[in-house]
Design a protein around this motif. Structure first.
Motif, PDB file in Angstrom:
ATOM      1  N   ASP A 161     -97.913 -89.828  39.805  1.00  0.00           N
ATOM      2  CA  ASP A 161     -96.632 -89.335  40.594  1.00  0.00           C
ATOM      3  C   ASP A 161     -95.084 -89.274  39.921  1.00  0.00           C
ATOM      4  O   ASP A 161     -95.631 -90.915  39.326  1.00  0.00           O
ATOM      5  CB  ASP A 161     -97.262 -89.463  41.638  1.00  0.00           C
ATOM      6  CG  ASP A 161     -98.386 -88.778  41.966  1.00  0.00           C
ATOM      7  OD1 ASP A 161     -98.510 -87.920  41.587  1.00  0.00           O
ATOM      8  OD2 ASP A 161     -98.612 -89.185  43.452  1.00  0.00           O
ATOM      9  N   VAL A 356     -98.582 -73.201  46.942  1.00  0.00           N
ATOM     10  CA  VAL A 356     -98.080 -74.788  46.352  1.00  0.00           C
ATOM     11  C   VAL A 356     -97.377 -74.456  45.503  1.00  0.00           C
ATOM     12  O   VAL A 356     -97.137 -72.723  44.668  1.00  0.00           O
ATOM     13  CB  VAL A 356     -99.191 -75.305  46.337  1.00  0.00           C
ATOM     14  CG1 VAL A 356    -100.741 -75.940  47.130  1.00  0.00           C
ATOM     15  CG2 VAL A 356    -100.333 -74.811  44.862  1.00  0.00           C
ATOM     16  N   GLU A 360     -97.547 -78.173  41.273  1.00  0.00           N
ATOM     17  CA  GLU A 360     -98.308 -78.782  41.601  1.00  0.00           C
ATOM     18  C   GLU A 360     -99.653 -77.945  41.004  1.00  0.00           C
ATOM     19  O   GLU A 360    -101.472 -78.964  40.556  1.00  0.00           O
ATOM     20  CB  GLU A 360     -98.872 -78.616  43.232  1.00  0.00           C
ATOM     21  CG  GLU A 360    -100.189 -78.851  44.305  1.00  0.00           C
ATOM     22  CD  GLU A 360    -100.090 -80.303  44.150  1.00  0.00           C
ATOM     23  OE1 GLU A 360    -101.166 -80.763  45.004  1.00  0.00           O
ATOM     24  OE2 GLU A 360     -99.209 -80.703  43.960  1.00  0.00           O
ATOM     25  N   ARG A 364    -102.245 -81.342  39.158  1.00  0.00           N
ATOM     26  CA  ARG A 364    -103.951 -81.809  39.465  1.00  0.00           C
ATOM     27  C   ARG A 364    -104.672 -80.023  39.610  1.00  0.00           C
ATOM     28  O   ARG A 364    -104.994 -80.125  40.321  1.00  0.00           O
ATOM     29  CB  ARG A 364    -103.535 -81.612  41.088  1.00  0.00           C
ATOM     30  CG  ARG A 364    -102.648 -83.443  41.344  1.00  0.00           C
ATOM     31  CD  ARG A 364    -101.871 -83.624  42.751  1.00  0.00           C
ATOM     32  NE  ARG A 364    -101.810 -84.792  42.888  1.00  0.00           N
ATOM     33  CZ  ARG A 364    -101.010 -84.589  42.646  1.00  0.00           C
ATOM     34  NH1 ARG A 364     -99.323 -83.940  42.751  1.00  0.00           N
ATOM     35  NH2 ARG A 364     -99.892 -85.791  43.021  1.00  0.00           N
ATOM     36  N   SER A 368    -107.132 -78.707  41.739  1.00  0.00           N
ATOM     37  CA  SER A 368    -107.090 -76.990  42.522  1.00  0.00           C
ATOM     38  C   SER A 368    -107.677 -75.615  42.489  1.00  0.00           C
ATOM     39  O   SER A 368    -108.011 -75.681  42.954  1.00  0.00           O
ATOM     40  CB  SER A 368    -105.298 -76.662  41.162  1.00  0.00           C
ATOM     41  OG  SER A 368    -104.673 -77.450  42.224  1.00  0.00           O
TER      42      SER A 368
END
Length: 476
Positions: A161, A356, A360, A364, A368
């Motif tokens: 991140d 989202v 995002e 991911r 997701s």
């Protein structure tokens, strides 16, 4: 089929295998295989310099023992230790073979190749400052990652991140089986070309449970592709209906039909805009009008009519593949969408569906896609460099076929029609989506031949992609 396993599964299998072997035998097998791959990449060991970036634990031990093998074959092997306690036996073997550990502040020679053994499968995303500095010393040198690129999420396929540092390898050499990060982006892009070294257990290799993340290969696709028998006719082979295109986006309808009319179903029906219908019949005279179908392909380019076309297709209670404009309406009607559904979003569309950000989803994709499959009760085909097909039970297939040239307008419309044809021919939604994604990529590779292509060429190459699945592959 390539199977990717979690850290927990791999550790359990390695422990079981080690219990059957003499002490150190498993590391010897792994490090020898690693050294052979490095030697192949170097071409010749004599006069070449290899830098090992070594942390603690068995990952560092694999690299150190491999370094000893390379030193005995004539390499100059230097170690940048990133732990106060590198693997003792590995370090002793390396020194005995003539390798050396660089002192703090010592620059060493500019290497020809770097071996990344900073952290192994137990590491977390991101790297410490000393590892970042060690990588900066060898910037621009080809990197071989040991097991996994250090700093990536092994079980998630995610990167650190906030822009944290990770290794970007040219090649990754792993042991026994793939890890999730080898198949799933964005970490897969950091792994480069992945080679698996067999560990040679009593039954051939690691005894592993069924894996939730897999990747179809040509032989798997050959077994799954529907093929007509001698008694089949156009109806028994499946009839796919297409509700796509609009006055604003007529090309989407034509391309969706082109994907559906690639020969994998017995008949294609088009229902939609009259102008688009005229163009469809002009370019695809074999396509007919409304009638009974075994599956619907819905949504590509349907613009303001997307909700209505989805509602009408849903009323037939047959399998659906839902794309583009219709994705915004999958929850409009309450209850399950149909008996079986495939959703085909790209990252932006899935972000809207899940409320989202696109970032995002792109950071991911595995999480997701799984979340979307559970949320919507459907198979979710998340398009991307590594397309993911997620089933409702959490199983995911990764499609690595294709070419960067496939990132072209209308390619997704072709895919929707192709998946619809496979549904009509009788494949389950999970198989139809994953086989469709693989064939779509394979067709693009054939059509591209290394250069640019447009979506219509992908559709026309689908029969060739199926023909390339030889009978030998079907038995493999």
């Amino acid at each position: 089929m390539r199977r990717a396993h979690t850290v927990e599964e791999i550790r359990a299998a390695e422990a079981a295998l080690m219990a059957t072997l003499p002490e150190g035998a498993l590391m010897e097998r792994a490090s020898t295989g690693l050294a052979h791959h490095v030697a192949d990449l170097l071409g010749s060991c004599y006069g070449r310099t290899v830098r090992l970036l070594v942390g603690s634990g068995d990952n560092g031990g694999d690299a150190l023992h491999a370094g000893a093998v390379l030193a005995r074959r004539g390499c100059r092997v230097e170690v940048r230790a990133l732990s106060e306690s590198p693997h003792p036996a590995g370090l002793a073997a390396l020194r005995a073979a003539g390798g050396r550990v660089l002192e703090a502040g010592e620059a060493g020679r500019r290497p020809d190749l770097v071996l990344d053994a900073i952290v192994g499968i137990g590491g977390r995303p991101g790297l410490r400052a000393d590892a970042v500095a060690a990588l900066a010393e060898v910037a621009g040198v080809p990197v071989v990652a040991v097991d996994v690129p250090s700093g990536v999420g092994v079980d998630t396929g995610e990167l650190p991140d906030g822009g944290g540092t990770h290794v970007t390898a040219d090649v990754t050499v792993t042991f026994g089986t793939h890890r999730v990060c080898h198949l799933v982006d964005p970490a897969a892009a950091a792994a480069g070309a992945v080679h698996v070294v067999g560990l040679g257990g009593p039954s051939g290799d690691l005894a592993l449970p069924p894996s939730a993340v897999t990747a179809l290969q040509a032989a798997d696709v050959a077994r799954l592709v529907p093929r007509p028998g001698g008694a089949d006719h156009k109806y028994s082979r499946g009839v796919v209906g297409v509700r796509a295109g609009s006055a604003r986006y007529p090309g989407a309808g034509l391309l969706c039909v082109a994907g559906a009319a690639s020969g994998l179903a017995g008949m294609v029906r088009y229902v939609g805009d009259d102008v688009v219908g005229d163009r469809v019949r002009s370019q695809h005279p074999e396509v007919v009008g409304a009638g009974r179908v075994q599956a619907w392909a819905v949504g590509s380019g349907t613009d303001a009519g997307a909700r209505r076309t989805l509602q009408e297709a849903r009323a037939d209670d047959v399998p659906l593949v839902v794309d583009a404009d219709a994705l915004a309406h999958v929850t409009d009607f309450g209850g399950p969408l149909a008996s079986a559904v495939v959703l085909t979003p790209h990252a932006g569309e899935l972000a809207t569906m899940l409320d989202v950000s696109r970032g995002e989803v792109e950071a991911r994709p595995l999480a997701s896609a799984r979340r979307a499959a559970e949320t919507f009760g459907a198979v979710v085909l998340l398009k991307g460099r590594r397309t993911l097909v997620a089933d409702r039970d959490g199983d995911v297939r990764v499609s690595a076929s294709g070419t960067p040239w496939l990132a072209t307008a209308g390619a997704g419309d072709v895919l929707t029609g192709l998946v619809g044809a496979l549904l009509a021919a009788g494949l389950t939604p999970y198989d139809a989506a994953s086989v469709g994604a693989w064939l779509h990529g394979s067709a693009a590779t054939l059509a591209s031949s290394g250069g640019p292509l447009v979506a219509g060429e992908v559709a026309r190459a689908i029969p060739a992609a199926v023909r390339a699945l030889t009978p030998g592959a079907a038995r493999g």
